[in-house]
Motif scaffolding. Structure first.
Motif, PDB file in Angstrom:
ATOM      1  N   GLU A 166       0.831  -1.206   0.000  1.00 42.45           N
ATOM      2  CA  GLU A 166       0.000   0.000   0.000  1.00 42.45           C
ATOM      3  C   GLU A 166       0.870   1.262   0.000  1.00 42.45           C
ATOM      4  OE1 GLU A 166      -2.917   3.028   0.606  1.00 42.45           O
ATOM      5  OE2 GLU A 166      -2.827   1.137  -0.498  1.00 42.45           O
ATOM      6  N   ALA A 167       1.950   1.241   0.778  1.00 48.44           N
ATOM      7  CA  ALA A 167       2.844   2.399   0.845  1.00 48.44           C
ATOM      8  C   ALA A 167       3.524   2.651  -0.506  1.00 48.44           C
ATOM      9  CB  ALA A 167       3.891   2.193   1.939  1.00 48.44           C
ATOM     10  N   VAL A 168       3.951   1.574  -1.164  1.00 44.63           N
ATOM     11  CA  VAL A 168       4.592   1.720  -2.479  1.00 44.63           C
ATOM     12  C   VAL A 168       3.594   2.243  -3.512  1.00 44.63           C
ATOM     13  CG1 VAL A 168       5.680   0.446  -4.379  1.00 44.63           C
ATOM     14  CG2 VAL A 168       6.369  -0.012  -2.011  1.00 44.63           C
ATOM     15  N   ASN A 169       2.376   1.704  -3.500  1.00 43.92           N
ATOM     16  CA  ASN A 169       1.341   2.209  -4.410  1.00 43.92           C
ATOM     17  C   ASN A 169       1.037   3.674  -4.150  1.00 43.92           C
ATOM     18  OD1 ASN A 169       1.048  -0.246  -5.727  1.00 43.92           O
ATOM     19  ND2 ASN A 169      -0.574  -0.961  -4.353  1.00 43.92           N
ATOM     20  N   ALA A 170       0.942   4.041  -2.887  1.00 47.39           N
ATOM     21  CA  ALA A 170       0.664   5.433  -2.523  1.00 47.39           C
ATOM     22  C   ALA A 170       1.787   6.346  -2.996  1.00 47.39           C
ATOM     23  CB  ALA A 170       0.475   5.551  -1.009  1.00 47.39           C
ATOM     24  N   PHE A 171       3.030   5.852  -2.924  1.00 50.31           N
ATOM     25  CA  PHE A 171       4.187   6.631  -3.382  1.00 50.31           C
ATOM     26  C   PHE A 171       4.057   6.956  -4.874  1.00 50.31           C
ATOM     27  CE2 PHE A 171       8.359   6.511  -5.468  1.00 50.31           C
ATOM     28  CZ  PHE A 171       9.016   7.546  -4.804  1.00 50.31           C
ATOM     29  N   PHE A 172       3.737   5.944  -5.663  1.00 45.21           N
ATOM     30  CA  PHE A 172       3.640   6.170  -7.110  1.00 45.21           C
ATOM     31  C   PHE A 172       2.388   6.957  -7.484  1.00 45.21           C
ATOM     32  CE2 PHE A 172       6.669   2.575  -7.300  1.00 45.21           C
ATOM     33  CZ  PHE A 172       7.625   3.160  -8.114  1.00 45.21           C
ATOM     34  N   GLU A 173       1.342   6.820  -6.684  1.00 43.73           N
ATOM     35  CA  GLU A 173       0.089   7.529  -6.970  1.00 43.73           C
ATOM     36  C   GLU A 173       0.026   8.903  -6.306  1.00 43.73           C
ATOM     37  OE1 GLU A 173      -2.947   4.736  -5.830  1.00 43.73           O
ATOM     38  OE2 GLU A 173      -2.151   3.186  -7.192  1.00 43.73           O
ATOM     39  N   LYS A 174       1.130   9.265  -5.606  1.00 44.80           N
ATOM     40  CA  LYS A 174       1.250  10.581  -4.960  1.00 44.80           C
ATOM     41  C   LYS A 174       0.056  10.877  -4.042  1.00 44.80           C
ATOM     42  CE  LYS A 174       4.232  12.743  -8.441  1.00 44.80           C
ATOM     43  NZ  LYS A 174       4.587  11.509  -9.125  1.00 44.80           N
ATOM     44  N   ARG A 175      -0.219   9.925  -3.165  1.00 41.05           N
ATOM     45  CA  ARG A 175      -1.311  10.075  -2.194  1.00 41.05           C
ATOM     46  C   ARG A 175      -0.855   9.523  -0.847  1.00 41.05           C
ATOM     47  NH1 ARG A 175      -3.211   5.031  -1.185  1.00 41.05           N
ATOM     48  NH2 ARG A 175      -2.931   3.440  -2.830  1.00 41.05           N
ATOM     49  N   SER A 176      -1.650   9.789   0.180  1.00 38.88           N
ATOM     50  CA  SER A 176      -1.382   9.231   1.502  1.00 38.88           C
ATOM     51  C   SER A 176      -1.771   7.764   1.547  1.00 38.88           C
ATOM     52  CB  SER A 176      -2.159   9.991   2.577  1.00 38.88           C
ATOM     53  OG  SER A 176      -1.769  11.343   2.595  1.00 38.88           O
ATOM     54  N   GLY A 177      -1.002   6.967   2.259  1.00 39.36           N
ATOM     55  CA  GLY A 177      -1.329   5.560   2.387  1.00 39.36           C
ATOM     56  C   GLY A 177      -2.436   5.331   3.403  1.00 39.36           C
ATOM     57  N   LYS A 178      -3.173   4.246   3.193  1.00 38.41           N
ATOM     58  CA  LYS A 178      -4.232   3.851   4.135  1.00 38.41           C
ATOM     59  C   LYS A 178      -3.788   2.540   4.767  1.00 38.41           C
ATOM     60  CE  LYS A 178      -7.847   6.204   1.607  1.00 38.41           C
ATOM     61  NZ  LYS A 178      -8.635   6.108   0.376  1.00 38.41           N
ATOM     62  N   PHE A 179      -3.384   2.619   6.032  1.00 44.62           N
ATOM     63  CA  PHE A 179      -2.752   1.478   6.673  1.00 44.62           C
ATOM     64  C   PHE A 179      -3.652   0.822   7.713  1.00 44.62           C
ATOM     65  CE2 PHE A 179       0.739   4.486   5.553  1.00 44.62           C
ATOM     66  CZ  PHE A 179       1.145   3.782   4.408  1.00 44.62           C
ATOM     67  N   ARG A 180      -3.376  -0.449   7.974  1.00 46.41           N
ATOM     68  CA  ARG A 180      -4.217  -1.258   8.851  1.00 46.41           C
ATOM     69  C   ARG A 180      -3.920  -0.974  10.318  1.00 46.41           C
ATOM     70  NH1 ARG A 180      -3.402  -7.093   8.159  1.00 46.41           N
ATOM     71  NH2 ARG A 180      -1.227  -6.540   8.428  1.00 46.41           N
TER      72      ARG A 180
END
Length: 261
Positions: free
Chosen positions: A245-259
């Motif tokens: 999720e963090a890697v996807n958020a990095f490429f999508e330039k958004r905040s991550g949604k973590f468990r």
């Protein structure tokens, strides 16, 4: 008192009449319980410790010392036992805390109060913060592990200077020696602590907790031991959904949604 601010647990010592002195079972038990609860609740991603009123923590009760009451009653065997079963529960509890803890030092942190601040991972202070490793002034030593925590916070020479003189260190000098990381105006202390805790809480909680374990382990592990532990922890992180999720958020330039579990 305990308050949740999103993923940040705010712990406030609420005995301003005693300047938040650490004097008995209630305080020891409260800190133990708060640390245990934070460890078990993955929605807690950072902790802040601060004091109500003009002081952060005034340390032990000097009146009880004079009157040989409470922690200071009985013969030397009784007193040693009282320390082990009493105030020494605090360093053990904070040391076992898996979540980063920030001390927001709002005023004087004296004796055990100074040590309490050094038990925390990060310390910030208001301009009214003051630190004194003042035990020698009363003819005693740090009974709560201060001689272990203080050199790790400020280095051996600075720790010895503070412990052997007992002299107070004001906020700006504390900043210079690394006892605190930041100094802010009093009305900015809690907002800044919450901002700092929020920047920790924004990260994947498993990675933060494992990073803290590595930081703590580094104090006694050899490089080879720490590298081996790091490799194991890294493999766990790569398999953790929050990493993807963090890697996807990095490429999508958004905040991550973590468990939170």
């Amino acid at each position: 008192s305990r308050e949740m601010h999103d993923h940040v647990l705010l712990l406030t010592m609420t005995n301003p009449d005693t300047r938040n002195a650490l004097t008995g079972e209630e305080q020891f038990g409260d800190i133990e319980a708060a640390c245990m609860a934070a460890n078990e609740d993955m929605s807690v991603r950072a902790v802040i410790l601060t004091g109500e009123g003009s002081a952060f923590c005034a340390g032990g009760n000097v009146k009880d010392m004079r009157d040989r009451k409470g922690l200071f009653a009985g013969d030397p065997f009784d007193q040693a036992d009282a320390y082990r079963k009493g105030i020494q529960r605090i360093p053990r509890a904070i040391r076992a805390l898996n979540v980063p803890i920030i001390a927001a030092v709002n005023g004087p942190a004296v004796g055990a109060g100074c040590d309490l601040a050094t038990m925390c991972d990060i310390r910030i202070g208001s301009t009214k913060a003051m630190f004194a490793e003042s035990f020698v002034k009363l003819g005693i030593i740090p009974g709560d592990g201060g001689a272990w925590f203080l050199p790790r916070a400020v280095g051996y020479s600075n720790a010895c200077k503070m412990a052997f003189t007992g002299d107070p260190v004001k906020a700006q000098e504390a900043l210079t020696m690394g006892l605190i990381s930041e100094v802010v105006e009093p009305d900015e202390l809690l907002p800044r602590a919450l901002e700092l805790a929020g920047s920790i809480a924004a990260n994947p909680p498993h990675a933060v907790r494992l990073s803290k374990q590595l930081m703590r382990a580094s104090e006694k592990a050899s490089l080879d031991e720490l590298l081996d532990m790091s490799a194991t922890f890294q493999a766990v992180c790569h398999g953790e959904p929050d990493h993807a999720e963090a890697v996807n958020a990095f490429f999508e330039k958004r905040s991550g949604k973590f468990r939170d579990s």
